[in-house]
Design a protein around this motif. Structure first.
Motif, mmCIF file in Angstrom:
data_model
loop_
_atom_site.group_PDB
_atom_site.id
_atom_site.type_symbol
_atom_site.label_atom_id
_atom_site.label_comp_id
_atom_site.label_asym_id
_atom_site.label_seq_id
_atom_site.Cartn_x
_atom_site.Cartn_y
_atom_site.Cartn_z
ATOM 1 N N GLN A 39 6.202 35.329 11.290
ATOM 2 C CA GLN A 39 6.272 33.974 10.749
ATOM 3 C C GLN A 39 7.223 33.059 11.497
ATOM 4 N N GLN A 40 7.945 33.588 12.469
ATOM 5 C CA GLN A 40 8.941 32.777 13.159
ATOM 6 C C GLN A 40 8.580 32.624 14.631
ATOM 7 N N ASN A 102 1.684 40.355 7.057
ATOM 8 C CA ASN A 102 1.846 39.392 8.158
ATOM 9 C C ASN A 102 3.294 39.080 8.527
ATOM 10 N N THR A 103 4.251 39.914 8.111
ATOM 11 C CA THR A 103 5.637 39.665 8.515
ATOM 12 C C THR A 103 5.875 40.071 9.959
#
Length: 195
Positions: A39-40, A102-103
């Motif tokens: 996510q980043q 989804n991390t």
């Protein structure tokens, strides 16, 4: 005696003619690909062979750890969990992973990464024949991945479609493989490698 020899030669030729033709296996190239935070934005990646210290530096502290015995290697691996994702370290180095949420993502860059929830797109008529299909994941072609649209079960997960193949790293072929499972809506539900 000559008739028996002729019959044996004919049978041998028929056997050769019916033998399957060997084809060169295409491998999925993972060179430049690695695990990253899903996510980043960022370019830090955990690559095959990296140690657990690199995993913590790139992905942060795992949510839990465990051990798992690998029968083929006759050794115990350390498993790092990042929520439901699993990273397997044997002799301190990353050898396999299983992405279930989804991390984490796997790819070259965040915008070209494979991740849970990505959608598989089927484009008809853009390959060599009009009836052939081309498969895209997040608008990137699934190059060198075999796509099978028959439903099945793998790793205790039911799927509608699977993309899989053996892995290579640049020009070095590996015994490892990658598998991507999709649900009935063509969304990725699992990404895993195995040695």
């Amino acid at each position: 005696m000559i008739r028996i020899s002729i019959v044996l030669v004919i049978l041998a030729l028929l056997e050769l003619a019916s033998a399957p033709v060997a084809t060169a296996q295409r491998f999925f190239d993972t060179k430049g690909m690695g695990l990253m935070k899903g996510q980043q934005p960022g370019t830090s990646k955990l690559n095959y062979g990296d140690n657990r210290a690199v995993a913590v530096k790139v992905l942060g502290k795992p949510t839990k750890t465990a051990k798992m015995y690998f029968e083929i290697e006759h050794d115990t691996a350390v498993v790092y969990y990042y929520r439901t994702n699993k990273l397997y370290f044997l002799k301190g180095h990353l050898i396999d992973f299983e992405l279930n949420d989804n991390t984490l993502a796997f790819g070259k860059t965040p915008d070209q990464a494979l991740r849970i929830g990505s959608r598989l797109i089927v484009v008809a008529g853009q390959a060599k024949t009009a009836s052939a299909k081309r498969y895209l994941l997040n608008n990137q072609p699934l190059v060198d991945l075999i796509v099978d649209t028959k439903p099945g079960k793998s790793r205790n997960v039911n799927y509608s479609t699977v993309a899989y193949n053996s892995i290579r790293y640049g020009t070095i072929n590996s015994d490892a493989s990658i598998e991507i499972l999709f649900d009935a809506n063509n969304k990725v539900i699992l990404i895993a490698t195995s040695n």
